[in-house]
Write a protein that holds these residues in place. Structure first.
Motif, PDB file in Angstrom:
ATOM      1  N   LEU A  64      22.303  38.681 -93.909  1.00 27.72           N
ATOM      2  CA  LEU A  64      21.153  38.642 -93.007  1.00 27.72           C
ATOM      3  C   LEU A  64      20.009  37.828 -93.590  1.00 27.72           C
ATOM      4  O   LEU A  64      19.273  37.160 -92.852  1.00 27.72           O
ATOM      5  N   TYR A  67      19.529  34.090 -92.644  1.00 31.40           N
ATOM      6  CA  TYR A  67      18.920  33.673 -91.376  1.00 31.40           C
ATOM      7  C   TYR A  67      17.403  33.519 -91.466  1.00 31.40           C
ATOM      8  O   TYR A  67      16.782  32.992 -90.535  1.00 31.40           O
ATOM      9  N   MET A  72      15.017  30.779 -84.661  1.00 30.77           N
ATOM     10  CA  MET A  72      15.691  31.777 -83.823  1.00 30.77           C
ATOM     11  C   MET A  72      14.902  31.988 -82.541  1.00 30.77           C
ATOM     12  O   MET A  72      13.667  31.970 -82.551  1.00 30.77           O
ATOM     13  N   GLN A  76      17.468  36.247 -80.528  1.00 29.15           N
ATOM     14  CA  GLN A  76      18.110  36.171 -81.841  1.00 29.15           C
ATOM     15  C   GLN A  76      17.291  36.891 -82.899  1.00 29.15           C
ATOM     16  O   GLN A  76      17.841  37.579 -83.771  1.00 29.15           O
ATOM     17  N   TRP A  80      18.506  39.987 -85.122  1.00 25.21           N
ATOM     18  CA  TRP A  80      18.362  39.949 -86.587  1.00 25.21           C
ATOM     19  C   TRP A  80      17.626  41.188 -87.088  1.00 25.21           C
ATOM     20  O   TRP A  80      18.066  41.855 -88.017  1.00 25.21           O
ATOM     21  N   ARG A  83      19.654  44.495 -86.839  1.00 25.36           N
ATOM     22  CA  ARG A  83      20.653  44.674 -87.890  1.00 25.36           C
ATOM     23  C   ARG A  83      20.008  45.124 -89.199  1.00 25.36           C
ATOM     24  O   ARG A  83      20.588  45.925 -89.943  1.00 25.36           O
ATOM     25  N   ARG A 147       9.966  37.038 -92.312  1.00 22.50           N
ATOM     26  CA  ARG A 147      10.869  35.968 -92.728  1.00 22.50           C
ATOM     27  C   ARG A 147      10.732  35.694 -94.224  1.00 22.50           C
ATOM     28  O   ARG A 147      11.720  35.488 -94.932  1.00 22.50           O
ATOM     29  N   LEU A 228      23.348  36.347 -81.945  1.00 23.08           N
ATOM     30  CA  LEU A 228      23.613  35.554 -83.138  1.00 23.08           C
ATOM     31  C   LEU A 228      25.084  35.151 -83.256  1.00 23.08           C
ATOM     32  O   LEU A 228      25.463  34.462 -84.210  1.00 23.08           O
TER      33      LEU A 228
END
Length: 488
Positions: A64, A67, A72, A76, A80, A83, A147, A228
């Motif tokens: 993960l 990504y 995204m 998406q 992400w 998850r 991120r 995804l």
């Protein structure tokens, strides 16, 4: 689950980070803080997925994390996040289940006190997770922070390398690795008929039932229908896939050390095989290749020990095992197989005819060691793994057609079950320490190999904590691992 999560986020899009102090979200931070304090105090932290700084409800793995720097869409990004939410919720549930009774009781009192501060019930962890996730999803600034924070530290100790003069000591270590590789190639070059046998060859086969090539391809396509495009089979679909690609294990059995079994706790402070019922622990993982996500099926077989030989044996010790992984191409046929022991040692690659090895740079760093190439694996073929007595080294991979009779059938168990096992006197405990190491499995090699930076080299460890190279830096769960070495 992802669609429900996305719907919740859409409904909560008006919640911003600045609003958190106005409602129950303020207590949520206290709830997570108290839980984490209790887990740390009891030493029951789960070390599989990494915590995400500033986002206490999330955990992230290397797949993960790959990504985090990519563009995204909203859907998406929600997938992400969902998850990582699932990883966080699973880890926290395991940690709470593993708390000693008195610690769990104390935590319950502390959480009730948080609610009494505002004369209401303390919000649940599930409610807090949803509230904080909704606020973070709706805030562009928090998305950027997430991120940047969603990363996994590597499993190397840099100061060991500095103190051990790694740039010099790696040279003799690299010679040792090349010598071991030459010995393995020589062993794999022997005809199977002359391979020495120390005891009796015992064969363990998976439960019956297989999918056809067309059924596998359709299943992967159906279970990849998320934002995804991650293959995510569950339930009966997953059971069928594991049966389809499960290997046969042929073990040279010269004593109890070569009898696989089921892991658990006894009265002492070390985990053991608590039965000789043949059990293969299974786990799903994923690789990334040229923008596609590939499904990986992992099979673990555990043994009670690697017996120590005569003299100063630095490799023998408590518990041992073999992990076999198959990576499926997008059409569901096997692309590359690879294998390690639970210490992360002895990483071997077995490409099929569909995998073309890439040229590697001239370096001391370890790259893909291929002792044997395999043919293209047909839908009716079964892979057979020949294991050496005592060391449990993988000696040969044989592709068999048709069923095998007169042998023992193994059962499947979830690798995640090892994160919370029952104790004989009540309560639960993980097979793994918070650093991912299995207690009591330390090897003598740690006194010699520490300059390479691998913590506790030779010790058994948890999924996500397998450094697989002494020279260089590499992990078994690196999502780009196979793309570095092979072309589909």
């Amino acid at each position: 689950a992802a669609l429900l999560f996305l719907a919740w986020l859409a409904g909560c899009a008006g919640v911003s980070r600045q609003d958190l102090s106005a409602g129950p979200e303020e207590e949520c931070w206290k709830v997570f803080q108290r839980v984490d304090q209790a887990v740390a105090s009891a030493g029951v932290g789960d070390g599989m997925a990494a915590r995400v700084e500033g986002f206490p409800y999330l955990r992230v793995d290397r797949f993960l994390a790959s990504y985090a720097g990519e563009k995204m869409s909203d859907a998406q990004f929600a997938e992400w996040m969902s998850r990582m939410v699932a990883l966080g919720s699973q880890a926290r549930s395991i940690e709470i289940a593993n708390l000693p009774a008195h610690e769990a009781e104390s935590l319950g009192h502390a959480l009730r006190d948080i609610g009494r501060e505002r004369a209401r019930a303390s919000p649940s962890l599930a409610d807090c997770t949803a509230r904080l996730a909704a606020a973070d999803y709706a805030d562009p600034e928090r998305r950027s922070v997430l991120r940047a924070a969603a990363g996994v530290p590597d499993d190397y100790t840099t100061w060991h390398r500095v103190a051990g003069l790694y740039w010099l000591t790696r040279i003799p270590f690299a010679r040792g690795v090349r010598k071991w590789q030459a010995e393995v190639r020589e062993s794999f070059a022997q005809p199977l008929s002359v391979m020495p046998v120390s005891g009796e060859l015992k064969t363990y086969v998976p439960p019956p039932g297989r999918l056809s090539a067309a059924e596998t391809a359709a299943l992967l396509g159906r279970t990849s229908a998320n934002a995804l495009g991650i293959p995510d089979p569950r339930g009966a679909d997953l059971d069928a896939l594991f049966r389809t690609y499960a290997p046969e294990f042929v073990v040279d059995t010269a004593g109890d050390a070569d009898l696989p079994g089921e892991l658990g706790w006894r009265e002492d402070a070390m985990p053991h095989l608590v039965s000789q019922l043949p059990v293969v622990y299974r786990r799903v993982s994923h690789a990334r290749y040229q923008g596609q996500t590939l499904l990986q099926l992992n099979y673990w077989l555990w043994f009670p020990e690697r017996p120590k030989g005569a003299g100063w044996d630095i490799l023998g010790g408590h518990l041992d095992g073999v992990l076999w992984r198959v990576t499926l191409a997008p059409d569901g046929s096997p692309w590359v197989y690879d294998s390690i022991h639970p210490c992360g040692c002895y990483h071997l690659f077995f490409p099929t005819a569909r995998a073309v090895p890439k040229a590697q740079p001239d370096t001391l760093d370890e790259t893909a060691f291929i002792p044997q190439a395999l043919p293209r694996i047909g839908p009716d073929a079964r892979v057979e793994l020949r294991l050496e007595s005592g060391t449990h080294y993988l000696q040969r991979v044989v592709v068999q057609d048709g069923p095998v009779h007169g042998v023992a059938e193994y059962g499947f168990a979830e690798d995640d079950s090892l994160r919370s096992l029952p104790l004989p006197g009540g309560g639960r405990r993980s097979l793994f320490r918070p650093d991912g190491i299995v207690p009591g499995t330390e090897r003598g090699e740690r006194w010699l190999f520490w300059p390479m930076g691998v913590p506790e080299p030779g010790a058994m460890r948890q999924w996500g904590r397998h450094a697989t190279a002494f020279i260089g830096r590499r992990h078994f769960d690196d999502p780009d691992l196979l793309e570095r070495y092979f072309t589909l």
